[in-house]
Design a protein around this motif. Structure first.
Motif, mmCIF file in Angstrom:
data_model
loop_
_atom_site.group_PDB
_atom_site.id
_atom_site.type_symbol
_atom_site.label_atom_id
_atom_site.label_comp_id
_atom_site.label_asym_id
_atom_site.label_seq_id
_atom_site.Cartn_x
_atom_site.Cartn_y
_atom_site.Cartn_z
ATOM 1 N N UNK A 49 59.689 14.755 52.328
ATOM 2 C CA UNK A 49 58.854 15.200 53.455
ATOM 3 C C UNK A 49 57.805 16.221 53.035
ATOM 4 N N UNK A 50 56.706 16.213 53.769
ATOM 5 C CA UNK A 50 55.698 17.263 53.631
ATOM 6 C C UNK A 50 56.086 18.390 54.576
ATOM 7 N N UNK A 51 56.577 19.498 54.014
ATOM 8 C CA UNK A 51 57.047 20.616 54.827
ATOM 9 C C UNK A 51 55.909 21.481 55.345
ATOM 10 N N UNK A 52 54.832 21.610 54.551
ATOM 11 C CA UNK A 52 53.808 22.597 54.898
ATOM 12 C C UNK A 52 52.461 22.160 54.339
ATOM 13 N N UNK A 53 51.414 22.390 55.133
ATOM 14 C CA UNK A 53 50.036 22.163 54.686
ATOM 15 C C UNK A 53 49.241 23.425 54.980
ATOM 16 N N UNK B 119 55.775 18.343 60.746
ATOM 17 C CA UNK B 119 56.238 19.714 60.560
ATOM 18 C C UNK B 119 55.082 20.718 60.601
ATOM 19 N N UNK B 120 53.943 20.357 60.030
ATOM 20 C CA UNK B 120 52.890 21.342 59.789
ATOM 21 C C UNK B 120 51.532 20.745 60.108
ATOM 22 N N UNK C 52 55.494 25.126 60.528
ATOM 23 C CA UNK C 52 54.203 25.791 60.777
ATOM 24 C C UNK C 52 53.206 24.830 61.432
ATOM 25 N N UNK C 53 53.514 24.431 62.645
ATOM 26 C CA UNK C 53 52.774 23.369 63.318
ATOM 27 C C UNK C 53 51.843 23.837 64.405
ATOM 28 N N UNK C 54 51.288 25.057 64.289
ATOM 29 C CA UNK C 54 50.327 25.571 65.264
ATOM 30 C C UNK C 54 49.127 26.141 64.526
#
Length: 337
Positions: free
Chosen positions: A309-313, A269-270, A222-224
């Motif tokens: 890892x940090x998958x999502x913020x 990633x995010x 979710x990088x946008x």
């Protein structure tokens, strides 16, 4: 702790990222793959690698209830989003191609269906709550009516192999889509990105062609995000992973400093806007999430996930509530001040 409100009092630019709660969640050892904060900041929904979906109270840092229990044979819940005007209306998508709508207050599934022969990685809803879009492995984008969950349009992938036509930049994606995001003011406009190293800007009223294409970002999560007609991208690359783009241009307006060591790189990633001046991003290069002032490049703080890892913020209310999720169920709730 004082109650939060969405008032119009202008805040000074934040200077520090602080952790309010570190919450160990054990629904799945694969970790957390999706997060959603309600608009009022009082509900946090967590999606796990085994498909489980859990509600958490970000105020006190405690799990509340399960929306879906998941299972050892289930795949990840990869995307979550709240309706912009109804804090009980949640849309979830998963790697099995599932789309499910939940009432978070009653912890019930209102409806669910499956996109056949697809793995879904992302979902978002328009600013007025009228439509939502999904995308994933099959490279197409489906647009649904949020009132009745009926399919109303499909933006097909670029199929230059079978069509025999020359591939154009404005055609659909050529590889998996990992992120899409509606414009916060323009309800018909959204952007998408994935493994084909491009960001496509769409008008959902157009049948098949993107309005514009930005080449470069390699999106793997979710990088946008979008704020004030600026697109924020977080790419899974070693350097210059965090960038800002103007809707009107095809070159990056700014590459944001994201501190990392030379051996591991950035690999984001995010990424999310917190305020107009502050972004939050995380990934596997640093195994952390960092808040950065995009005007000064000052790092306001870091939330470390310790070898995971940090998958999502995610963030809401101008950074008054932020959350970071990653491997081994690491969930942190914080705030900018």
């Amino acid at each position: 702790m004082a109650s939060r409100s969405r008032d119009s009092v202008k805040r000074e630019p934040p200077s520090q990222l602080k952790v309010r709660h570190a919450i160990p969640l054990t629904r799945d050892t694969q970790g957390i793959y999706s997060l959603a904060l309600s608009g009022d900041g009082h509900q946090l929904i967590v999606g796990f690698g085994n498909g489980a979906i859990q509600a958490v109270d970000p105020d006190v840092g405690k799990p509340l209830r399960d929306l879906f229990s998941g299972g050892v044979s289930r795949q990840a819940t990869t995307g979550l989003c709240f309706h912009p005007t109804d804090n009980s209306h949640l849309i979830a998508v998963g790697a099995e191609g599932t789309v499910a709508v939940y009432n978070t207050q009653t912890a019930t599934c209102v409806t669910s269906f499956t996109e056949e022969d697809n793995q879904l990685y992302t979902v978002d809803i328009s600013a007025d709550g009228s439509t939502f879009a999904t995308a994933g492995r099959n490279r197409g984008i489906k647009i649904y009516d949020a009132r009745n969950n009926q399919l109303i349009n499909v933006l097909e992938p670029a199929d230059y192999v079978t069509s025999g036509k020359e591939l154009r930049p404005i055609d659909g994606h050529t590889r998996r889509i990992y992120a899409l995001r509606f414009h916060p003011q323009e309800r018909h406009i959204f952007v998408s990105g994935g493994w084909d190293d491009s960001i496509k800007i769409w008008d959902k009223r157009m049948a098949s062609e993107a309005r514009k294409v930005i080449n470069g970002p390699h999106i793997c999560g979710p990088g946008i995000d979008i704020k004030n007609n600026k697109i924020l991208t977080g790419s899974w690359v070693a350097r210059n992973a965090l960038q800002i783009w103007d809707f009107r241009k095809t070159t990056p307006e700014k590459s944001i400093v994201f501190p990392s060591d030379l051996d591991h790189g950035e690999f984001i990633y995010s990424a999310r806007y917190c305020t107009g001046d502050t972004v939050l991003a995380g990934g596997s290069g640093t195994n952390s999430a960092q808040a950065v002032n995009i005007k000064t490049d000052a790092v306001l703080g870091e939330i470390k996930l310790h070898r995971h890892p940090a998958h999502v913020v995610t963030s809401t209310m101008d950074g008054q509530v932020v959350a970071v999720g990653g491997g081994r169920g690491n969930l942190h709730v914080g705030y900018l001040e």
